[in-house]
Write an enzyme that holds these catalytic residues in place. Structure first.
Site, short mmCIF file in Angstrom:
data_model
loop_
_atom_site.label_atom_id
_atom_site.label_comp_id
_atom_site.label_asym_id
_atom_site.label_seq_id
_atom_site.Cartn_x
_atom_site.Cartn_y
_atom_site.Cartn_z
N LYS A 61 133.54 57.67 69.91
CA LYS A 61 133.80 58.77 70.84
C LYS A 61 132.73 58.75 71.93
CE LYS A 61 134.71 63.79 70.87
NZ LYS A 61 134.87 65.02 70.03
N SER B 26 139.08 67.84 70.37
CA SER B 26 138.63 67.05 71.50
C SER B 26 138.57 65.55 71.23
CB SER B 26 137.23 67.51 71.91
OG SER B 26 136.30 67.22 70.88
N SER C 18 137.80 69.59 66.14
CA SER C 18 137.99 68.44 67.02
C SER C 18 138.20 67.10 66.33
CB SER C 18 136.81 68.31 67.99
OG SER C 18 136.91 69.28 69.00
#
Lengths: 487, 484
Positions: free
Chosen positions: B76, B151, B175
């Site tokens: 990420k 997210s 997330s």
């Protein structure tokens, strides 16, 4: 109207840790810009603070030295505001749970009495960096070397009633933190800075007047002068029926006046909240007692001991105890000489004069305490007379000899300062002097008895000229004896 | 080859079925061919990946390979990677090349893993749909009109589209678990403090936790094994022994007590969703588990408390993005205030600005007690609910989300509807508990996630329960139609 002055001080003292309060970067002063700022100090994305335990130890030490409550649970908060030299956009500080709670110190007043000043609190926080406005072509440069240097902010109660008291308080705090070794106390490098809160109220009134805050005063003298200037300014306004605006002011030492800092339209809202990256700092009694066991003798105790155990005057004791390195120097000398009074005379006299003349601190004095101690030993065993001792001291000041006590003896020899106390040797010299100066002898013998004490002077001078380092007392005795033999 | 799990790849590499370079190259090719559809990568570090793969193959040839040697994953874009763009999905950091590695990155590098690059995400991890990224929205591989969740939407889409077998992710309010549910994946958010946050760009420091996105619980155990552990650089990282997570995967579930919080099975949860989750619970009963209804009475306070605490912390955490030292800086600033206002005004997207404003408001003088302090008190109540519940049960289960993946654009104009996406996930972050989402069914051809909630540092039990379910079912092996 008669006014009463009310003063409270906030002192920021940089803690003498090797590394910063939340990072491993060095805290050393004077490095090239931004060479002592790591990712944490720069506030890069993703970095996290880790609390430096040494800063904790020093803050606790301070708390114990001022007999304060120690916060067993202290909490770091974020104080939010934007400024270019504040990399994270917040300062990590302690708001509601400071490491040091209510404590106190005693200051000495001019009339010889002492006054207790209470300390509201002292908390740990990080210093900001520096903005540099010159040399960047209309822009500003940022140096983050100082960012993250540990500070304790010491907040006093508004209990000082004159600029003199405030200066005495600042001096005393300086003395305490340097005694503790938790701050280098170097005011010129900003190691200690002081914000002065000043207000006036009609004498007898309970309620405080409106105060102003003079920011960042950085010398003992300026604390006194800045506050005096501010008192005068406020008094003028109040006497004219005006009112004081609560604001932050700066002291201009050249003009000896305070002036308002650029006023902010609204008061800053710092939006404090507990820093979620740092855990509360929990300490127990064992920790506190372990720190207590490392406390050195503090200035008040030392001063009292100098008077009580060693018979120094209160004035001498106060001066000698005010600064730890001076006190340590003095005590080393006194121990070596086994004579506190003689040591006090020398440190207050020749040493102090030399420091003033050379504009150096005791640590830079070329004459070590061991060397001065040796000189005093030699005075005490009559090897040196006072003049000879000064001569050795000055030679060492000029850098002669090495830094050992033995070099004192070497200098005494090489400069021929060893006092001759051997009566036989002196008798021979005196006999020679008298033989060489028959006219003087004749003049002396013609001098009436009651004026002979004065007339003997030239013989002493000649004798000491003929043989350096003769013991003046012995010379006097021999001369009197020889001359009386002549008639 | 791209359908293999991390555990498969580890076996294959050892058996010499293919080399790390071959695998890495084929995945890079796949990213190049397919990711224009999904937009799951922000940065592909092709050369670095091939160099790492080559080094891994050499190590294997020398007989020094370990489990992770040569296994490709992706990270990420919230984790700082030395020398590589670390954008956090924001224009603000669109020029930020991190000068250091996050601890998580460092650990995967040390383990010998190969990194294919950095994955898309909601801007500063704020969002539940991956639509707030400066680098554009991410498509759900199950239905490219749908969002992948957020997210960690890039992590989920990349793993679901079989571009990588696993990815790192982070979870502040759901997330990891919500995108895992939306994309039919196994997402693990460990206990707060289990994994170092050093080098992870902070959103809400007291809630942020790194974790993983994989296609099996077995792989989640392998990833956690790498990431978990104390780190002196993170004061909130907990010094707690790290068990062998793979060793307990096969443990029998007989006697396991599952708690079903009645507040999580509300009437407004659709019948379809209810059914999928109930089916999964029934499967657990077949595996020997006992089920018990429990109550978490303060559940309704989780979203309000979260939307005070998270914005408050973010408002301070994002202050360092000021245009002074790194990141986006506006053109031709007139003075320092202009520099701040325009750099931040132009550099941050709307959702980020909204949260900074909310957070600054909640912390402002006169409101602190009513909002932030109150929210922290509520947080304690929520935590206590769970502490009480775990006196009676071993594990708590619920749906991960109220509904399956929604269409792109459907909730962008309604922030509150978007916030309610996290209604089942958010309480865990407030309490600091570990949670997982595993695929347990489908509604309208979209995956449905089952949330598993564990006690503090009880990740091994979560992984064990998830693995046994995956041994008995094949929901986790289902792939989007376009892929398989």
């Amino acid at each position: 109207m008669e006014w009463e002055v009310v003063i409270g001080l906030e002192i920021h003292a940089q803690l003498a840790t090797q590394s910063k309060i939340f990072s491993g970067a060095s805290t050393a002063y004077g490095a090239d810009a931004n060479t002592q700022a790591c990712a944490v100090d720069l506030g890069l994305p993703g970095v996290l603070p880790v609390f430096n335990e040494e800063a904790l130890r020093m803050a606790v030490k301070f708390g114990l030295a001022i007999d304060a409550e120690i916060g067993k649970k202290s909490v770091f908060d974020r104080k939010n505001y934007f400024y270019p030299d504040l990399p994270k956009g917040y300062q990590t500080t302690q708001l509601h749970h400071p490491i040091v709670g209510i404590g106190h110190i005693d200051i000495e007043l001019d009339d010889g009495t002492t006054k207790r000043i209470n300390v509201t609190r002292a908390h740990l926080e990080e210093d900001a960096g520096k903005s540099v406005h010159e040399g960047f072509d209309g822009m500003s440069g940022i140096d983050l070397n100082r960012a993250g240097t540990p500070l304790i902010e010491i907040v006093s109660e508004p209990e000082m009633r004159s600029a003199k008291e405030a200066a005495a308080y600042f001096r005393k705090m300086h003395s305490i933190v340097t005694y503790l070794g938790i701050c280098d106390g170097d005011l010129s490098q900003g190691s200690m800075r002081c914000d002065c809160n000043v207000s006036l109220r009609p004498k007898g009134q309970e309620e405080f007047g409106t105060r102003t805050e003079i920011k960042n005063v950085n010398s003992f003298r300026n604390v006194e002068r800045a506050i005096e200037a501010e008192i005068a300014r406020q008094m003028d306004i109040l006497e004219d029926g005006g009112s004081i605006v609560q604001e932050t002011r700066l002291y201009d030492a050249d003009k000896n006046e305070t002036r308002a800092m650029r006023s902010k339209e609204v008061a800053n809202d710092y939006r404090y909240f507990p820093c979620p990256d740092l855990l509360p700092v929990i300490i127990d009694d064992n920790y506190i007692e372990a720190v207590r066991s490392t406390l050195p003798e503090l200035p008040d105790a030392k001063r009292a001991r100098f008077v009580k155990d060693h018979g120094l005057s209160t004035v001498d004791a106060a001066v000698l105890a005010s600064d730890r390195s001076l006190a340590d120097y003095f005590e080393t000398v006194a121990h070596a000489a086994n004579d506190y009074k003689l040591a006090a005379n020398w440190v207050q006299g020749d040493v102090s004069a030399a420091l003033n003349r050379l504009e150096i601190g005791i640590a830079q004095l070329p004459v070590s305490a061991e060397q001065l101690g040796r000189i005093l030993q030699l005075i005490k065993d009559n090897t040196l007379n006072n003049g000879g001792a000064k001569e050795v001291f000055n030679a060492l000041l000029e850098g002669k000899g090495d830094d050992t006590a033995a070099s004192v003896d070497a200098l005494v020899d090489s400069l021929g300062l060893k006092q001759v106390s051997d009566t036989g040797a002196i008798e021979a010299i005196v006999a020679q002097v008298l033989a060489d100066n028959p006219k003087l002898v004749e003049g002396y013998l013609n001098t009436p008895e009651d004026k002979r004490a004065k007339a003997i002077g030239p013989f002493i001078g000649l004798t000491r000229k003929a043989a350096k380092g003769v013991n003046p007392q012995v010379v006097m005795d021999v001369l009197k004896k020889k001359l009386s033999e002549l008639g | 080859m791209y359908n293999k799990t991390i555990a498969d790849i580890a076996r294959d590499l050892n058996a010499g079925e293919y080399s790390s370079v071959e695998l890495t190259q084929s995945l890079l090719d796949r990213v190049e061919q397919l990711d224009s559809t999904y937009n799951s990568f922000i940065t592909v570090t092709k050369e670095q990946a091939l160099a790492q793969a080559k080094a891994a193959d050499e190590r294997r040839a020398a007989g020094n390979a370990e489990l992770w040697t040569g296994i490709p994953i992706a990270h990420k874009d919230i984790f700082c990677t030395n020398g590589v763009l670390t954008s956090c999905g924001s224009k603000m950091l669109s020029n930020f090349v991190a000068p250091y590695d996050a601890t998580v990155i460092d650990k995967f590098n040390q383990a010998g893993a190969v990194s294919l690059g950095k994955l898309n995400m909601d801007e500063f991890a704020m969002g539940s749909s991956n639509e707030s990224s400066f680098y554009g929205a991410v498509a759900n591989p199950w239905n490219t009109d749908c969002v992948p969740g957020g997210s960690s939407g890039g992590s989920a889409a990349a793993v679901a589209a079989r571009l990588v077998p696993g990815a790192t992710a982070t979870d502040t309010g759901g997330s990891i678990r919500q995108p895992a549910a939306f994309c039919g994946l196994t997402g693990l958010k460990p206990t707060y403090g289990r994994i170092s946050r050093w080098g992870m760009v902070a959103f809400a420091s007291s809630l942020d936790q790194a974790g993983s996105m994989t296609r099996s619980a077995e792989d989640a155990a392998l990833m956690l094994q790498v990431m978990a552990g104390f780190d002196a650089k993170d004061s909130t990282c907990v010094d707690q022994p790290v068990p062998d997570y793979s060793a307990t995967l096969e443990q029998d579930l007989t006697g396991l007590t599952i708690g079903l919080p009645k507040e999580y099975f509300r009437d407004d949860l659709s019948a379809d969703m209810q059914q999928q989750v109930r089916n999964a619970i029934a499967e657990y009963e077949k595996l020997g588990a006992k089920v018990k209804e429990i109550s978490l009475p303060n559940t309704h306070l989780a979203i309000p408390a979260y939307y005070i605490v998270a914005p408050a912390e973010c408002s301070a955490n994002l202050s360092r993005m000021d245009g002074v030292r790194f990141g986006y800086r506006c053109d031709d600033p007139q003075d320092i205030n202009d520099l701040y206002k325009r750099s931040r005004g132009e550099g941050f997207g709307n959702e980020v600005k909204r949260r900074i404003m909310v957070g600054a408001y909640a912390l402002s003088a006169g409101f602190y007690d009513a909002y932030y302090k109150k929210a922290q008190q509520v947080r304690r109540l929520i935590k206590n609910d769970f502490v009480e519940a775990f006196k009676e049960v071993d594990i708590i289960m619920s749906p991960t989300t109220p509904s399956p993946a929604f269409k792109r654009g459907e909730k962008t104009s309604d922030p509150v509807a978007m916030y309610l996406e996290d209604i089942f996930t958010i309480a865990l972050n407030l309490a600091g508990l570990p949670g997982m989402s595993i695929p347990c069914g489908q509604v309208n051809n979209l995956p449905v996630g089952l949330q598993l909630i564990g006690n503090y540092f009880d990740e091994a039990r979560l992984l064990n329960a998830a693995h046994k379910f995956q041994q008995a079912t094949d929901w986790h092996q289902q792939a989007p139609a376009d892929i398989a």
